[in-house]
Design an enzyme around this catalytic site. Sequence first.
Site, PDB file in Angstrom:
ATOM      1  N   PRO A   9       0.894  -1.058  -0.015  1.00  0.00           N
ATOM      2  CA  PRO A   9       0.098   0.077  -0.069  1.00  0.00           C
ATOM      3  C   PRO A   9       0.841   1.140   0.249  1.00  0.00           C
ATOM      4  O   PRO A   9       1.737   1.462   0.686  1.00  0.00           O
ATOM      5  CB  PRO A   9      -0.839  -0.269   1.476  1.00  0.00           C
ATOM      6  CG  PRO A   9      -0.062  -1.128   2.005  1.00  0.00           C
ATOM      7  CD  PRO A   9       0.454  -2.119   1.126  1.00  0.00           C
ATOM      8  N   ASN A  10       0.344   2.205  -0.652  1.00  0.00           N
ATOM      9  CA  ASN A  10       0.953   3.693  -1.016  1.00  0.00           C
ATOM     10  C   ASN A  10       2.205   3.554  -1.731  1.00  0.00           C
ATOM     11  O   ASN A  10       2.773   4.777  -1.855  1.00  0.00           O
ATOM     12  CB  ASN A  10       0.979   4.333   0.565  1.00  0.00           C
ATOM     13  CG  ASN A  10      -0.197   4.226   1.280  1.00  0.00           C
ATOM     14  OD1 ASN A  10      -1.313   4.886   0.557  1.00  0.00           O
ATOM     15  ND2 ASN A  10      -0.421   3.862   2.386  1.00  0.00           N
ATOM     16  N   ARG A  17       4.047  11.234  -1.848  1.00  0.00           N
ATOM     17  CA  ARG A  17       4.159  11.041  -0.484  1.00  0.00           C
ATOM     18  C   ARG A  17       5.282  11.327   0.068  1.00  0.00           C
ATOM     19  O   ARG A  17       6.340  11.179  -0.441  1.00  0.00           O
ATOM     20  CB  ARG A  17       3.426   9.426  -0.092  1.00  0.00           C
ATOM     21  CG  ARG A  17       4.710   8.500  -0.271  1.00  0.00           C
ATOM     22  CD  ARG A  17       4.340   6.976  -0.125  1.00  0.00           C
ATOM     23  NE  ARG A  17       4.110   6.881   1.238  1.00  0.00           N
ATOM     24  CZ  ARG A  17       4.101   5.552   2.090  1.00  0.00           C
ATOM     25  NH1 ARG A  17       4.673   4.582   1.091  1.00  0.00           N
ATOM     26  NH2 ARG A  17       4.031   5.307   3.228  1.00  0.00           N
ATOM     27  N   TYR A  22      11.073   9.294   1.175  1.00  0.00           N
ATOM     28  CA  TYR A  22      10.827   8.196   0.153  1.00  0.00           C
ATOM     29  C   TYR A  22      11.559   8.899  -1.096  1.00  0.00           C
ATOM     30  O   TYR A  22      11.784   8.160  -1.968  1.00  0.00           O
ATOM     31  CB  TYR A  22       9.611   7.809  -0.089  1.00  0.00           C
ATOM     32  CG  TYR A  22       8.771   7.137   1.097  1.00  0.00           C
ATOM     33  CD1 TYR A  22       9.504   6.055   1.774  1.00  0.00           C
ATOM     34  CD2 TYR A  22       7.892   7.737   1.853  1.00  0.00           C
ATOM     35  CE1 TYR A  22       8.829   5.467   2.727  1.00  0.00           C
ATOM     36  CE2 TYR A  22       7.371   7.057   2.841  1.00  0.00           C
ATOM     37  CZ  TYR A  22       7.795   5.919   3.518  1.00  0.00           C
ATOM     38  OH  TYR A  22       7.325   5.113   4.475  1.00  0.00           O
ATOM     39  N   ASN A  74       8.084  -5.357  -0.737  1.00  0.00           N
ATOM     40  CA  ASN A  74       8.024  -4.427   0.307  1.00  0.00           C
ATOM     41  C   ASN A  74       6.486  -4.087   0.542  1.00  0.00           C
ATOM     42  O   ASN A  74       5.461  -3.645   0.037  1.00  0.00           O
ATOM     43  CB  ASN A  74       8.446  -2.975  -0.468  1.00  0.00           C
ATOM     44  CG  ASN A  74       8.476  -1.770   0.675  1.00  0.00           C
ATOM     45  OD1 ASN A  74       7.724  -1.810   1.706  1.00  0.00           O
ATOM     46  ND2 ASN A  74       8.808  -0.720   0.157  1.00  0.00           N
ATOM     47  N   ALA A  77       3.199  -0.666   4.974  1.00  0.00           N
ATOM     48  CA  ALA A  77       2.608  -0.717   6.267  1.00  0.00           C
ATOM     49  C   ALA A  77       2.231  -1.980   6.868  1.00  0.00           C
ATOM     50  O   ALA A  77       2.161  -2.476   8.031  1.00  0.00           O
ATOM     51  CB  ALA A  77       1.525   0.373   6.618  1.00  0.00           C
ATOM     52  N   HIS A  80       4.027  -4.306   9.375  1.00  0.00           N
ATOM     53  CA  HIS A  80       4.087  -4.157  10.933  1.00  0.00           C
ATOM     54  C   HIS A  80       2.990  -4.889  11.396  1.00  0.00           C
ATOM     55  O   HIS A  80       3.142  -4.966  12.809  1.00  0.00           O
ATOM     56  CB  HIS A  80       4.188  -2.622  11.174  1.00  0.00           C
ATOM     57  CG  HIS A  80       5.094  -1.894  10.252  1.00  0.00           C
ATOM     58  ND1 HIS A  80       6.456  -2.039  10.492  1.00  0.00           N
ATOM     59  CD2 HIS A  80       5.112  -0.837   9.454  1.00  0.00           C
ATOM     60  CE1 HIS A  80       7.189  -1.243   9.612  1.00  0.00           C
ATOM     61  NE2 HIS A  80       6.202  -0.675   8.926  1.00  0.00           N
ATOM     62  N   ASP A  87       2.100 -15.418   6.969  1.00  0.00           N
ATOM     63  CA  ASP A  87       1.559 -16.825   6.629  1.00  0.00           C
ATOM     64  C   ASP A  87       1.448 -17.205   5.259  1.00  0.00           C
ATOM     65  O   ASP A  87       2.216 -18.331   5.042  1.00  0.00           O
ATOM     66  CB  ASP A  87       0.157 -16.936   7.261  1.00  0.00           C
ATOM     67  CG  ASP A  87      -0.053 -17.057   8.686  1.00  0.00           C
ATOM     68  OD1 ASP A  87       0.921 -17.042   9.386  1.00  0.00           O
ATOM     69  OD2 ASP A  87      -1.114 -17.156   9.130  1.00  0.00           O
ATOM     70  N   GLU A  98      12.827  -9.047   2.062  1.00  0.00           N
ATOM     71  CA  GLU A  98      11.835  -7.948   2.116  1.00  0.00           C
ATOM     72  C   GLU A  98      12.706  -6.695   2.223  1.00  0.00           C
ATOM     73  O   GLU A  98      13.925  -6.565   2.716  1.00  0.00           O
ATOM     74  CB  GLU A  98      11.491  -7.908   3.767  1.00  0.00           C
ATOM     75  CG  GLU A  98      10.545  -6.828   4.191  1.00  0.00           C
ATOM     76  CD  GLU A  98       9.991  -6.990   5.871  1.00  0.00           C
ATOM     77  OE1 GLU A  98       9.401  -8.113   5.944  1.00  0.00           O
ATOM     78  OE2 GLU A  98      10.380  -6.237   6.616  1.00  0.00           O
ATOM     79  N   HIS A 100      12.727  -2.326   2.458  1.00  0.00           N
ATOM     80  CA  HIS A 100      12.202  -0.960   2.628  1.00  0.00           C
ATOM     81  C   HIS A 100      12.885  -0.039   2.424  1.00  0.00           C
ATOM     82  O   HIS A 100      14.497   0.098   2.376  1.00  0.00           O
ATOM     83  CB  HIS A 100      11.971  -0.951   4.279  1.00  0.00           C
ATOM     84  CG  HIS A 100      11.017  -1.830   4.858  1.00  0.00           C
ATOM     85  ND1 HIS A 100       9.801  -1.868   4.724  1.00  0.00           N
ATOM     86  CD2 HIS A 100      11.262  -3.185   5.297  1.00  0.00           C
ATOM     87  CE1 HIS A 100       9.198  -2.865   5.217  1.00  0.00           C
ATOM     88  NE2 HIS A 100       9.912  -3.626   5.821  1.00  0.00           N
ATOM     89  N   ILE A 101      12.305   1.158   1.685  1.00  0.00           N
ATOM     90  CA  ILE A 101      13.139   2.154   1.149  1.00  0.00           C
ATOM     91  C   ILE A 101      13.715   2.807   2.262  1.00  0.00           C
ATOM     92  O   ILE A 101      15.045   3.467   2.134  1.00  0.00           O
ATOM     93  CB  ILE A 101      12.073   3.376   0.082  1.00  0.00           C
ATOM     94  CG1 ILE A 101      11.690   2.201  -0.927  1.00  0.00           C
ATOM     95  CG2 ILE A 101      12.827   4.450  -0.103  1.00  0.00           C
ATOM     96  CD1 ILE A 101      10.522   2.926  -1.515  1.00  0.00           C
ATOM     97  N   SER A 102      12.988   3.236   3.241  1.00  0.00           N
ATOM     98  CA  SER A 102      13.686   3.919   4.293  1.00  0.00           C
ATOM     99  C   SER A 102      14.066   3.244   5.381  1.00  0.00           C
ATOM    100  O   SER A 102      13.795   1.967   5.457  1.00  0.00           O
ATOM    101  CB  SER A 102      12.046   4.899   4.854  1.00  0.00           C
ATOM    102  OG  SER A 102      11.245   3.932   5.752  1.00  0.00           O
ATOM    103  N   ARG A 107      12.896   5.584  12.552  1.00  0.00           N
ATOM    104  CA  ARG A 107      11.589   6.036  12.506  1.00  0.00           C
ATOM    105  C   ARG A 107      10.647   5.538  13.891  1.00  0.00           C
ATOM    106  O   ARG A 107      11.398   5.141  14.898  1.00  0.00           O
ATOM    107  CB  ARG A 107      10.913   5.736  11.189  1.00  0.00           C
ATOM    108  CG  ARG A 107      11.683   6.033  10.162  1.00  0.00           C
ATOM    109  CD  ARG A 107      11.129   5.899   8.583  1.00  0.00           C
ATOM    110  NE  ARG A 107       9.895   6.638   8.610  1.00  0.00           N
ATOM    111  CZ  ARG A 107       8.933   6.181   7.427  1.00  0.00           C
ATOM    112  NH1 ARG A 107       9.133   5.321   6.926  1.00  0.00           N
ATOM    113  NH2 ARG A 107       7.812   6.728   7.680  1.00  0.00           N
ATOM    114  N   ARG A 111       7.340   0.983  13.466  1.00  0.00           N
ATOM    115  CA  ARG A 111       7.957   0.414  12.378  1.00  0.00           C
ATOM    116  C   ARG A 111       9.234  -0.350  12.535  1.00  0.00           C
ATOM    117  O   ARG A 111       9.820  -0.952  11.833  1.00  0.00           O
ATOM    118  CB  ARG A 111       8.415   1.747  11.411  1.00  0.00           C
ATOM    119  CG  ARG A 111       7.316   2.669  11.066  1.00  0.00           C
ATOM    120  CD  ARG A 111       7.712   3.462   9.934  1.00  0.00           C
ATOM    121  NE  ARG A 111       6.928   4.851  10.051  1.00  0.00           N
ATOM    122  CZ  ARG A 111       5.710   4.763   9.476  1.00  0.00           C
ATOM    123  NH1 ARG A 111       5.462   3.844   8.291  1.00  0.00           N
ATOM    124  NH2 ARG A 111       4.943   5.948   9.582  1.00  0.00           N
TER     125      ARG A 111
END
Length: 144
Positions: A9-10, A17, A22, A74, A77, A80, A87, A98, A100-102, A107, A111
């Site tokens: 998402p996002n 954003r 990002y 990725n 959200a 988390h 699963d 996995e 994550h850009i940030s 943070r 997170r």
Amino acid sequence: MKILVVNGPNLNFLGIREKGIYGNEDYDSLIKRIEEKAATLDIEVDCFQANGEGEIIDRLQSAYSDGTDGIIINPGAYTHYSIAIRDCLASLEMPKIEVHISNVHKREEFRHVSMTAPVCSGQIVGLGFNGYLLALEAIKEMKM
Ligand code: DQA
């Protein structure tokens, strides 16, 4: 070799954003970079993005039988708190990374927890778009 790249998402809102976190580049630019890198590694890449948890799970489940050799995800959200995505990933026996850009560890505390990382082969955080490119290299090496 066929790798599935899933963005949650996002992530379709990259370039819109929170640019301070990002960056200015948009989702299309991320995909272009992934496709270019994949071509240099002789990897066939399928990039998928969805905002809904169910859509992500449906796409991941299809990786069981569509010839996918590895997954880069990725989960946004959902990282988390989605036990359902965790699963699903746990049921797929292939390299999974996995991304994550940030740097999620710099943070908010919520997170710092990842539901999904424990069922992945590894995790890359805080390296911007480059994290996806490094993940392609890592899966390629794991399969060699
Ligand atoms: C993110 C980090 C998550 O905490 C956040 O919810 C995102 C993006 C990242 O790539 O840095 O949507 O996964």
